[in-house]
Design an enzyme around this catalytic site. Sequence first.
Site, short mmCIF file in Angstrom:
data_model
loop_
_atom_site.label_atom_id
_atom_site.label_comp_id
_atom_site.label_asym_id
_atom_site.label_seq_id
_atom_site.Cartn_x
_atom_site.Cartn_y
_atom_site.Cartn_z
N SER A 157 2.70 -4.00 -0.17
CA SER A 157 4.00 -4.54 0.27
C SER A 157 5.16 -3.63 -0.12
O SER A 157 6.29 -4.09 -0.27
CB SER A 157 4.22 -5.94 -0.30
OG SER A 157 3.18 -6.81 0.11
N ARG A 158 4.88 -2.33 -0.28
CA ARG A 158 5.91 -1.34 -0.63
C ARG A 158 6.54 -1.59 -2.01
O ARG A 158 7.59 -1.05 -2.33
CB ARG A 158 7.00 -1.27 0.44
CG ARG A 158 6.50 -0.78 1.80
CD ARG A 158 5.98 0.64 1.70
NE ARG A 158 5.62 1.22 2.99
CZ ARG A 158 4.38 1.26 3.48
NH1 ARG A 158 3.38 0.72 2.79
NH2 ARG A 158 4.14 1.83 4.63
N LEU A 159 5.88 -2.42 -2.84
CA LEU A 159 6.38 -2.65 -4.19
C LEU A 159 5.69 -1.67 -5.13
O LEU A 159 4.88 -2.04 -6.00
CB LEU A 159 6.14 -4.11 -4.61
CG LEU A 159 6.88 -5.14 -3.76
CD1 LEU A 159 6.53 -6.56 -4.20
CD2 LEU A 159 8.39 -4.91 -3.85
N ILE A 191 0.61 2.46 6.13
CA ILE A 191 -0.58 2.18 5.32
C ILE A 191 -0.16 1.23 4.21
O ILE A 191 0.89 1.41 3.59
CB ILE A 191 -1.16 3.47 4.70
CG1 ILE A 191 -1.67 4.40 5.80
CG2 ILE A 191 -2.29 3.15 3.73
CD1 ILE A 191 -2.14 5.74 5.29
#
Length: 213
Positions: free
Chosen positions: A191-193, A10
């Site tokens: 973006s997993r940041l 997700i």
Amino acid sequence: MKSEVANLRINYSLNELLEGDIEKKPVDQFSRWFLEAKSSEIIEPNAMVLSTVSDNKPKSRVVLLKGFDERGFTFFTNYLSHKGQELAENPFASLTFFWDKLQRQVRIEGKIEKLSEQESDEYFESRPKGSQIGAWVSEQSQVILGREVLENKQKELDQKYDSNAKVPRPAHWGGYLLVVDTIEFWQGRPSRLHDRIRYRLIEGNWVIDRLSP
């Protein structure tokens, strides 16, 4: 199956967690997030993973938060259970909340203390009678021969403590307080940041850091 699991993902984008928007004290920040979790229709926003250590091995299970304040976070259980024995051996633990609908996680670390008998009595008396009897029925974490062991004991205690009889708190059942020294708030981002804000108690003061995701 491996590829199906690996492809589950997700892209988190609901919110952000910035230094200018957070509370100075972690209990106030947790209170704000907890109220939002309660309002988000999460089934049990107070469900948390309690992790302990025994023989240098981590052990985890889901339990329910039953209160929090400036002192710390409270939960109740059987002192003779596996987790109770592990906390007696090593009185440090961590708690983890994951509120999927808000794309948030909270990790809490600290030292464990037993609540006073009065506090445990007060909470026990607030429980439904079935739960009170259940605390007597279950020799938590012990091996039993079958479900009927529990059901038979429950029937006996239902008869013993009829509708008018008060169920006393078992001496082996009560509350714990996790006294916080570290708490991290995690907000999912694209973006997993992700945003990670950590509070650490150093010489009586809360120090706030941003951690790289």
